[in-house]
Design an enzyme around this catalytic site. Structure first.
Site, PDB file in Angstrom:
ATOM      1  N   ILE A  95       0.963  -0.921  -0.189  1.00  0.00           N
ATOM      2  CA  ILE A  95      -0.235  -0.094   0.510  1.00  0.00           C
ATOM      3  C   ILE A  95       0.998   1.069  -0.022  1.00  0.00           C
ATOM      4  CG2 ILE A  95      -1.664   1.141   1.328  1.00  0.00           C
ATOM      5  CD1 ILE A  95      -2.816  -0.965   2.254  1.00  0.00           C
ATOM      6  N   ASP A  96       0.442   2.268  -0.938  1.00  0.00           N
ATOM      7  CA  ASP A  96       1.784   3.433  -0.860  1.00  0.00           C
ATOM      8  C   ASP A  96       1.299   3.828   0.563  1.00  0.00           C
ATOM      9  OD1 ASP A  96       1.526   3.586  -3.494  1.00  0.00           O
ATOM     10  OD2 ASP A  96      -0.554   4.603  -3.957  1.00  0.00           O
ATOM     11  N   ARG A  97       2.243   4.649   0.675  1.00  0.00           N
ATOM     12  CA  ARG A  97       3.010   4.862   2.117  1.00  0.00           C
ATOM     13  C   ARG A  97       1.850   6.024   2.927  1.00  0.00           C
ATOM     14  NH1 ARG A  97       7.527   9.754   2.164  1.00  0.00           N
ATOM     15  NH2 ARG A  97       6.039  10.524   0.833  1.00  0.00           N
TER      16      ARG A  97
END
Length: 306
Positions: A137-139
């Site tokens: 999952i993106d930051r």
């Protein structure tokens, strides 16, 4: 571990890295290229190059190296554990947390926290920097992410990602008003042609990407949307929503450059996760609430409609 694969006549002309990625569970195309570079893929006694194309009918021997000992430090970082047993752990990741160590983010990541929480019980399939990590999952995206505690569970979950039986549902706020109540974006995603830090819808060096979306609620200038991933490409929802003219609120990479007051990242949350348990074969369906920042944005929007 030695594995042998035999190419069919229909696979003649296929690049070897694509062939390996499609036949080896948990091995991505980039991981396949690393195996090829290391001389771990052999046909008739000869190590194959990355650009080798299959003739059809040949047998390829692949040596999958044992996972290297991790050099990542375990850190006592609090985790919001939604589900955990001897095979898997599911965490509600906060926005701002990087999933695995990378240049510029050597600690404080989800992997650092998982190593402390789980000890030695994480799979090695992901390699030394990504133990247990099945997907990312993106930051600046929050929500549910699953990690595997052993190699068997990891390979089982990776296969589910590949055949779409592992389902991920997101909620987001997008700018503008979508004309339809639901739809599907089917557009290939690859590296941006001029900005290598970004992804883009492109036909060059790309992979198929499919996002299904439906409207939850409409507000002045903003729409609350639910998205379901059929594929899992880097930045997929962010790229696809921007592609159809409705970038995610707070996404300064694919949308407006000016940050949104009250948001530390894009308003995108992985709210639901459904998978087949690798040991029991039963379906596990999980859900987590929207984060406070997301709820605050909804409250502001709701006040505007009163």
């Amino acid at each position: 571990m030695l594995t042998t694969l035999t190419a069919t006549t229909e696979e003649a002309g296929t690049r070897i890295d694509s062939f390996l990625a499609s036949h080896l569970a948990g091995v991505t195309r980039s991981a396949a290229q690393r195996l090829l570079e290391g001389g771990f893929v052999v046909c008739q006694g000869t190590a194959l190059a990355k650009n080798y194309r299959l003739r059809g009918g040949e047998t390829v021997a692949v040596t999958l190296p044992e996972a290297a000992e991790t050099e990542v430090t375990a850190q006592n970082i609090p985790l919001d554990v939604v589900y955990e047993d001897e095979d898997v752990i599911v965490v509600n990741k906060p926005a701002g947390m990087v999933v695995h160590p990378a240049p510029g983010h050597s600690d404080g990541t989800l992997v650092n926290a998982l190593l402390y929480h789980c000890g030695d019980s994480l799979s090695g399939v992901g390699g030394e920097k990504r133990p247990g990590i099945v997907h990312r999952i993106d930051r600046d995206t929050s929500g549910l992410i699953i990690a595997a505690k052993n190699d068997a569970a990891h390979l089982h979950l990776a296969a589910q990602l590949s055949d779409h039986t592992l389902s991920r549902t997101y909620e987001c706020l997008v700018t503008g008003s979508l004309r339809e109540d639901s739809g599907t974006v089917s557009a290939p995603i690859g590296r941006h042609p001029t900005d290598r830090k970004k992804m883009a819808v492109t036909s060059k060096n790309s992979r198929d990407a499919v996002t299904h979306w439906e409207v939850i609620a409409r507000y002045p200038g903003v729409t609350h949307v639910r998205c379901r991933l059929e594929t899992g490409r880097t930045h997929q929802i962010r790229v696809h929503m921007a592609y159809i003219g409705h970038p995610i609120l707070g996404d300064t990479v694919y949308g407006a450059k000016k940050p949104v007051p009250g948001l530390t990242g894009q308003c995108l949350h992985a709210v639901g996760l459904r998978f087949i348990h690798p040991r029991t074969g039963e379906t596990v369906a999980l859900h987590c609430p929207l984060p406070e920042e997301f709820e605050n944005q909804l409250r502001k929007l709701q006040k505007k409609t009163i």
